[in-house]
Each structure stands twice: as C-alpha cells, then as structure tokens.
Scaffold this motif. Sequence first.
Motif, short mmCIF file in Angstrom:
data_model
loop_
_atom_site.label_atom_id
_atom_site.label_comp_id
_atom_site.label_asym_id
_atom_site.label_seq_id
_atom_site.Cartn_x
_atom_site.Cartn_y
_atom_site.Cartn_z
N PRO A 1 2.07 11.98 -4.82
CA PRO A 1 2.03 12.16 -3.36
C PRO A 1 1.23 13.40 -3.00
CG PRO A 1 4.27 11.70 -4.11
CD PRO A 1 3.45 11.95 -5.34
N ALA A 2 0.49 13.32 -1.91
CA ALA A 2 -0.29 14.46 -1.46
C ALA A 2 0.62 15.51 -0.82
CB ALA A 2 -1.34 14.01 -0.45
N THR A 3 0.16 16.76 -0.88
CA THR A 3 0.92 17.88 -0.31
C THR A 3 0.12 18.50 0.84
OG1 THR A 3 -0.08 19.52 -1.77
CG2 THR A 3 1.86 18.35 -2.60
N ALA A 4 0.78 19.39 1.55
CA ALA A 4 0.10 20.10 2.64
C ALA A 4 -1.03 20.96 2.10
CB ALA A 4 1.10 20.97 3.39
N LEU B 1 0.85 -1.19 0.00
CA LEU B 1 0.00 0.00 0.00
C LEU B 1 0.88 1.24 0.00
CD1 LEU B 1 -2.67 -1.07 2.65
CD2 LEU B 1 -2.72 -1.42 0.19
N GLN B 2 0.42 2.29 -0.67
CA GLN B 2 1.16 3.54 -0.73
C GLN B 2 0.43 4.60 0.10
OE1 GLN B 2 2.11 4.60 -4.87
NE2 GLN B 2 1.67 2.48 -5.43
N PRO B 3 1.14 5.30 0.97
CA PRO B 3 0.47 6.28 1.85
C PRO B 3 0.26 7.62 1.17
CG PRO B 3 2.80 6.16 2.39
CD PRO B 3 2.57 5.15 1.30
N ASP B 4 -0.84 8.29 1.54
CA ASP B 4 -1.09 9.70 1.19
C ASP B 4 -0.89 9.98 -0.29
OD1 ASP B 4 -1.59 10.13 3.89
OD2 ASP B 4 0.49 10.67 4.31
N ARG B 5 -1.86 9.53 -1.07
CA ARG B 5 -1.78 9.73 -2.51
C ARG B 5 -2.98 10.53 -3.00
NH1 ARG B 5 2.69 8.38 -1.77
NH2 ARG B 5 4.02 7.04 -3.05
N MET B 6 -2.70 11.42 -3.96
CA MET B 6 -3.74 12.16 -4.65
C MET B 6 -4.00 11.51 -6.00
SD MET B 6 -4.91 14.71 -2.92
CE MET B 6 -5.76 15.41 -4.32
N ILE B 7 -5.27 11.37 -6.32
CA ILE B 7 -5.67 10.85 -7.63
C ILE B 7 -6.42 11.96 -8.35
CG2 ILE B 7 -6.89 9.02 -8.86
CD1 ILE B 7 -6.91 7.45 -6.21
#
Length: 400
Positions: free
Chosen positions: A53-56, A35-41
Amino acid sequence: MRRFIRRGVTVPLIDMKTPARLFARQLYDGLADQLQPDRMIEIANGQITLIRPATAQDARDPALPEFDLVAPGFIDLQINGAADTQFNFDPSPEAVGRIAAGARQGGTAYILPTFITAPGRDYTRAIAAVQAAIAQGVPGILGVHLEGPFLSHARPGIHDPTAIRCVDDHDLDLLTTAQAGVLLLTVAPENLPAGALLRLKAAGVRVFAGHTAASADQIAQAEAEGLVGVTHLFNAMSQMTGREPGVVGATLASRALFAGIIADGHHVDWRNVATAARLMPDRLCLVTDAMLTLAGQQTGFELHGEKIALCDGRLTNKDGRLAGAHVSMIDSLRNMLDHTDIGLPAALRLATVNPARALGLEQEVGTLRQGARATFTCLTQENSVAAVMSEGRFIDPDRG
C-alpha cells in the motif's frame, strides 16, 4: 532523468538495473478478482521486488511515476504484423522488433509473432528470426506462433490452400527441437499422424487446433493427447449443432482448453463473444490476429496473389473474405467492456493471466507479484495506453 511523453503522460525512463518505484492509483495484479487502490510497486533488476500500500510519504515524491491503472503486460498470442511489417513477408529479427513496437502502441507488452501457412518448410525461417530476436534482446518476444501449414483443406480461411499439407517426421524433428522461446503451433488435429501430438507435448510445444473440421470427439481425443487450446474461436472451425458440438462446442464444454478470440466486431458476433467470456472466464484469451496495417500507414497489401484492402476496420479480399484483423489489444479490451457484461478486472484477465497460462508461463508473466518480471501495461482512466514497461524499462511505443 530522461523522459518521454505519450498521450499527455510524461514517463521517466528507468534503467532496469536501478531500483525504482511505481505508483498505481489502481492495480490489477491478476491474482485478485478486483482492482486494488493506491499501490506501490518496487522494482530492481527487471523484477518486482515488492507490492505494498502507498503511504503519505510516497505521495510527496515528485519524481515518482504515477498511473491511473497498472496491469500485467498484455500478451498477444497471435499477431501477424504491425507497423507496415508482415512477418510472412519479412521473417527477420528486425521485422520482429518492428511488429513488437507497433503492438506496444496498443498496450501489448509481449507477443508471439505469427507466421501463417507458407510453402514447404518456410516456417523454419520464422523460428530462426524469433530465435535471433530473443538472442539480440528485442523486448517483448515470448516465442513464435506457427499457424500452419498443417491445417485442413476444408477450412483454409485466407491461407494458401496450395501450401497446406500434413506434418511428417522431418517436420516433427524440426518442431520438437526448435529453440525460439515458446512455440505455439496451430494444426488441424484430425490430420495429424498417430503419436504426433504426444511427441509435440513431450517437447513442450503448445498445440492449438485451428483451421480445422474436427468433430467434438476428435477434439476430445486430441485434448487427451496434449492439445492445449484453439486458435480464433468460432472462425475457421466446425460449429456447434444439435447433435455434433464441433470444435466450438467441444471448446466451450471443456474444462481445460484455452481459446483465442478476435474481439473486433467483424470476426465474431458480440453475442458469441459474450457467451464465450461467460463460459470461459479463465480460458479465453484476447488476440488481435493483426496484419501489417495495425499502427502502420498502409491500407492494403497483397497476400497469396490476392489484394487485401482495409475498409471500415475490416481487412478483406475482393470477395469479402476476412484476411486477418485490424485491431489492437487495447481496442479489444474496450470492445469487451462495451459489448459484454464483464467488468474491467475480468476483461484484463483475458489479456494477461489467461494467455500466460495458455503458454505455460504463468510463473513468469501475466501477474504482478514479487519475483515476477516487471512488465506492465499502464492505462489512463479512459482505458487508453499511457505506457508500457518491459522488464523494468519503460519503452516508448512510437520508437520501440
């Protein structure tokens, strides 16, 4: 923005033509083994345009849909009914839509509505119904599964033995020209005429062995001619013995054959389920084999003149013979986690990547990557279904 609430999760409804974003606390993309943590689709026109990867800054967006786990949409290769609707009883596009909606309550994004053995060429009604459903834009329909009537009288299961028969040239003409998405055809390969498998393969039909008394050598020959997999491994097929591997042994030993398996605790002993998962990590597919009781109100029905009753999660006739199943895909996934030693990524593979490959659709569904369909099964930390997105649009499982 309109929203619906599903099991405590508020989900915005996104128009498939409007660019959108989705945040996954954990992502299973079907490509990596973890599993990959904190991802934006990012999504546009029903397709995935970017995974990053998700950002702040992403985290500060209050309108951003957010889920504990996002996976490729679950695919059920074998579902006979749901939501008080049985495909054999009502082979219509409306019935297909109701079954798909019932399946979505268990996290299933794509189905092959399954039409079992019926008299003559009744199966053409099923093909026509699925063709119409796809043309009408019913979400979640990849094709049709015909389980019979070209089976073995030695292994009929609950199928009507009076309707089981051999395939003929006219059948082959109809099957090889069907236009209803992917056609998955379950047959007893030992009863096929010479050249039939090669002809079906050439037409793109995905042929599985099921309700069969074939020997391991017959399965090997069928595989060489185009057999793709087997239907409900261990059930209604020849078993493995010391000197004759049978269908089960041939499937476990194969490097290429896929296999559906019903992980409900009634059809297959958990030790056999665990063995298959260990030996076939890239070829085993979770299937429900569900009947109309799934996500429905009915607890019984009549099939081929026999009364079928639901009791303690089992659907059986008066003699105790199993008649399909009463299990969802999410329940099957949780059962794999509870009763085998595979982890969540490996279990998710059985509901996503593997069935996509079994259908030859791995470039379109089963994984999350740029250009793939934006179809997701979204789960909670407890592995409950939070939402299903179908090609860029969240669909309320309770309303289709």
